[in-house]
Motif scaffolding. Structure first.
Motif, mmCIF file in Angstrom:
data_model
loop_
_atom_site.group_PDB
_atom_site.id
_atom_site.type_symbol
_atom_site.label_atom_id
_atom_site.label_comp_id
_atom_site.label_asym_id
_atom_site.label_seq_id
_atom_site.Cartn_x
_atom_site.Cartn_y
_atom_site.Cartn_z
ATOM 1 N N SER A 114 -0.523 0.999 -7.963
ATOM 2 C CA SER A 114 -1.359 1.349 -8.986
ATOM 3 C C SER A 114 -1.242 0.029 -10.148
ATOM 4 O O SER A 114 -2.116 -0.138 -10.783
ATOM 5 C CB SER A 114 -0.643 2.513 -9.628
ATOM 6 O OG SER A 114 -0.816 3.726 -8.786
ATOM 7 N N LYS A 118 2.958 13.043 -7.626
ATOM 8 C CA LYS A 118 3.102 12.559 -6.169
ATOM 9 C C LYS A 118 4.346 11.689 -6.032
ATOM 10 O O LYS A 118 4.786 11.126 -6.953
ATOM 11 C CB LYS A 118 1.992 11.283 -6.164
ATOM 12 C CG LYS A 118 0.493 11.769 -6.409
ATOM 13 C CD LYS A 118 -0.470 10.847 -6.009
ATOM 14 C CE LYS A 118 -2.031 11.216 -6.007
ATOM 15 N NZ LYS A 118 -2.923 10.015 -5.630
ATOM 16 N N THR A 132 1.699 10.278 1.609
ATOM 17 C CA THR A 132 0.582 9.682 2.293
ATOM 18 C C THR A 132 -0.136 10.850 2.925
ATOM 19 O O THR A 132 0.547 11.764 3.282
ATOM 20 C CB THR A 132 0.888 8.795 3.418
ATOM 21 O OG1 THR A 132 -0.424 8.297 3.881
ATOM 22 C CG2 THR A 132 1.796 9.150 4.288
ATOM 23 N N GLU A 142 -6.369 6.197 -4.011
ATOM 24 C CA GLU A 142 -5.227 5.415 -3.334
ATOM 25 C C GLU A 142 -5.974 4.685 -1.948
ATOM 26 O O GLU A 142 -7.101 4.854 -1.995
ATOM 27 C CB GLU A 142 -4.127 6.267 -2.672
ATOM 28 C CG GLU A 142 -4.612 7.300 -1.667
ATOM 29 C CD GLU A 142 -3.234 8.156 -1.215
ATOM 30 O OE1 GLU A 142 -2.624 7.586 -0.091
ATOM 31 O OE2 GLU A 142 -2.754 9.264 -1.600
ATOM 32 N N ASN A 167 -5.084 3.615 2.124
ATOM 33 C CA ASN A 167 -4.174 3.931 3.111
ATOM 34 C C ASN A 167 -4.428 2.727 4.228
ATOM 35 O O ASN A 167 -5.334 2.249 4.678
ATOM 36 C CB ASN A 167 -4.627 5.090 3.889
ATOM 37 C CG ASN A 167 -3.575 5.695 4.778
ATOM 38 O OD1 ASN A 167 -2.954 4.892 5.561
ATOM 39 N ND2 ASN A 167 -3.459 7.085 5.015
ATOM 40 N N LYS A 183 3.393 3.462 -4.190
ATOM 41 C CA LYS A 183 2.185 4.192 -4.982
ATOM 42 C C LYS A 183 2.248 3.408 -6.531
ATOM 43 O O LYS A 183 1.167 2.989 -6.956
ATOM 44 C CB LYS A 183 2.025 5.505 -5.107
ATOM 45 C CG LYS A 183 2.003 6.192 -3.533
ATOM 46 C CD LYS A 183 0.752 5.534 -2.816
ATOM 47 C CE LYS A 183 0.679 6.255 -1.352
ATOM 48 N NZ LYS A 183 -0.453 5.715 -0.404
ATOM 49 N N GLU A 233 5.880 7.194 -2.307
ATOM 50 C CA GLU A 233 5.466 6.929 -0.866
ATOM 51 C C GLU A 233 4.831 7.939 -0.105
ATOM 52 O O GLU A 233 4.777 8.202 1.235
ATOM 53 C CB GLU A 233 6.692 6.432 -0.102
ATOM 54 C CG GLU A 233 7.378 5.316 -0.497
ATOM 55 C CD GLU A 233 8.639 4.566 0.331
ATOM 56 O OE1 GLU A 233 9.129 5.430 1.377
ATOM 57 O OE2 GLU A 233 8.999 3.537 0.034
ATOM 58 N N SER A 281 0.739 -1.340 0.039
ATOM 59 C CA SER A 281 -0.012 0.155 0.086
ATOM 60 C C SER A 281 0.937 1.346 -0.139
ATOM 61 O O SER A 281 0.535 2.357 -0.478
ATOM 62 C CB SER A 281 -0.781 -0.028 1.187
ATOM 63 O OG SER A 281 -0.077 0.279 2.413
ATOM 64 N N ARG A 282 2.086 1.151 0.570
ATOM 65 C CA ARG A 282 2.903 2.427 0.609
ATOM 66 C C ARG A 282 3.587 2.692 -0.749
ATOM 67 O O ARG A 282 4.287 3.715 -0.723
ATOM 68 C CB ARG A 282 4.015 2.140 1.821
ATOM 69 C CG ARG A 282 3.093 2.163 3.217
ATOM 70 C CD ARG A 282 2.905 3.581 3.708
ATOM 71 N NE ARG A 282 2.130 3.576 4.920
ATOM 72 C CZ ARG A 282 2.242 3.415 6.157
ATOM 73 N NH1 ARG A 282 3.945 3.398 6.577
ATOM 74 N NH2 ARG A 282 1.551 3.654 6.990
#
Length: 459
Positions: A264, A301, A306, A420, A422, A260, A304, A257-258
């Protein structure tokens, strides 16, 4: 005449003090195998012995039986996923229905397996024929009988022992989780990620806390790892998992999840629609990269990023080129993403727990500010999401294997798009906007996973 064994059977090990363990019958495996943790070798009367612990009931870590046996061999065994490891081999008596005989068992960590034991063909040969269409052909125990057999092993306590692995005990989210756990009668301990350290050892792995205190006997860990300590925090989570502790979100899920870019790619692979996103290494491709995401305004972005940190809105192509090339010049990996103008500064946060959307809020940028897929600040309010948005949120969390997730969605002209996911979503905004007790829902999810029933054996 050979007796008929089913695809699963109850095995009793009186020598080891194990009242009953459910085994998967597998004639394709040569040797039988038993789930074991905290395996430690020692010498007794000039012979090698092994001490180990077993959680004999599936998905129940509250019952742990210590065992000792003489080691008769050490064998390299290849697991079902192709990993070879050396395992100790012991010899002990097993009772299957009316029969009692001696078998060899390899000791292995089977925490990720459905059954705590595998019964192989060496134990079956000459004794049983296997009929995979039936279960418990030799002996069946009712739930009541299993509870009775394990009555003396039930710990005299009212709740679970939970660790909250985070960095700041004073954050709203962390305080709420502690309150919710205590309200349901559990013992919860706050552990600072950076004050814990680990011992890596095949026989006696450990996690220790500042001052040398050994951390043990936790039933569950709730990880809330800030981005700055993702690598170390996930190493700790893996260690807790190796020690047989249930982690609400796994290290692998948090790591995915961290990242990106990787996330994706996973979403695209599983047909989840996201804003058009570009990724490139060479500055020579910057102009085409911008065109590829439909030009400015666009979002840049950090991989990483958040909670809106490390996210930039470039309102013109020239500004976009400058920002992109500046990031590339310092060897920083970024994503370039189309800007969803029609969102009108709004996005949706769905809070997913255990495969269900338990709350949802809409976040609106303040007047004169952009929000869209920047998601910084703004006002929050309760919102009723569509079935399509609910399905999208649940699927996104499932793809990353997250039990708890904050899933951000934006409404576009072509339908809902995933922004995204988190893995450590905050509770303050969504609890205040929706009135839902999210912390309580998280604690109840742990109880369900561990099948926690005060004073009762989970089967």
């Amino acid at each position: 005449m050979n007796k008929i064994a089913g695809s699963e059977e109850w095995c009793v090990f009186e020598d080891l003090g194990i009242p009953a363990v459910k085994a998967r019958v597998d004639s394709g495996a040569k040797t039988s195998s038993l789930q074991a943790s905290n395996i430690r070798y020692f010498m007794r009367h000039a012979q090698e012995w092994v001490h180990f612990e077993i959680n004999p009931l599936q998905e129940n870590r509250s019952i742990c039986i210590p065992c000792e046996a003489r080691v008769v061999d050490r064998r390299v065994v290849r697991s079902s996923i192709g990993i070879s490891e050396e395992r100790p081999v012991i010899r002990t008596h097993v009772t299957l229905g009316p029969d009692k005989f001696e078998i060899e068992l390899t000791l292995a960590s089977r925490d990720t397996m459905e059954y705590r034991m595998l019964l192989g063909r060496e134990a079956l040969s000459g004794r049983y024929l296997v009929d995979p269409s039936i279960s418990f052909g030799l002996q069946a125990f009712s739930d009541a009988e299993i509870r009775q057999r394990y009555a003396s092993y039930i710990k005299d306590r009212e709740g679970l022992k939970i660790a909250l692995l985070a960095s700041n005990p004073n954050l709203y989210s962390n305080k709420r989780i502690v309150e919710a756990a205590q309200a349901r009668g559990h013992e919860i301990v706050f552990l600072n990620v950076e004050l814990a350290y680990m011992k890596l050892d095949a026989s006696a792995p450990e996690i220790r806390y500042r001052g040398g205190n050994i951390l043990g006997e936790f039933d569950a860990v709730i990880p809330r790892i800030k981005p700055a300590v993702t690598f170390y925090g996930c190493a700790l989570i893996r260690q807790f998992d190796y020690l047989g502790v249930y982690c609400l979100n796994s290290a692998e899920a948090i790591t995915q999840s961290r990242d990106k870019l990787f996330a994706s790619q996973l979403f695209s692979k599983h047909d989840i629609h996201i804003p058009i996103t570009g990724f490139a290494k060479s500055p020579n491709d910057t102009k085409d990269l911008i065109r590829m995401v439909n030009g400015a305004p666009l979002i840049i972005k950090l991989l990483e990023s958040t909670q809106g940190k490390g996210v930039v809105l470039a309102e013109t192509n020239k500004a976009a080129e400058s920002v992109i090339n500046a990031f590339k010049s310092v060897q920083t990996n970024i994503l370039v993403q189309e800007f969803i103008k029609e969102a009108n500064g709004q996005d949706i946060r769905c809070f997913v727990v255990d495969g269900k959307v338990v709350a949802a809020m809409q976040r609106q940028a303040e007047k004169g500010e952009f929000r869209a897929n920047i998601h910084q600040g703004g006002r929050a309010s309760k919102i009723k999401i569509t079935p399509e948005e609910r399905k999208l949120a649940v699927k996104a969390a499932r793809i990353l294997n997250l039990s708890v997730a904050g899933v951000d969605i934006i409404r576009s002209n072509r339908g809902p798009l995933l922004l995204e996911v988190n893995s450590s979503p905050g509770l303050e905004g969504i609890e205040q906007a929706t009135g839902k007790d999210i912390a309580d829902i998280m604690i109840r999810a742990i109880e369900r996973k561990l099948k926690f029933q005060p004073g009762e054996v989970s089967l």
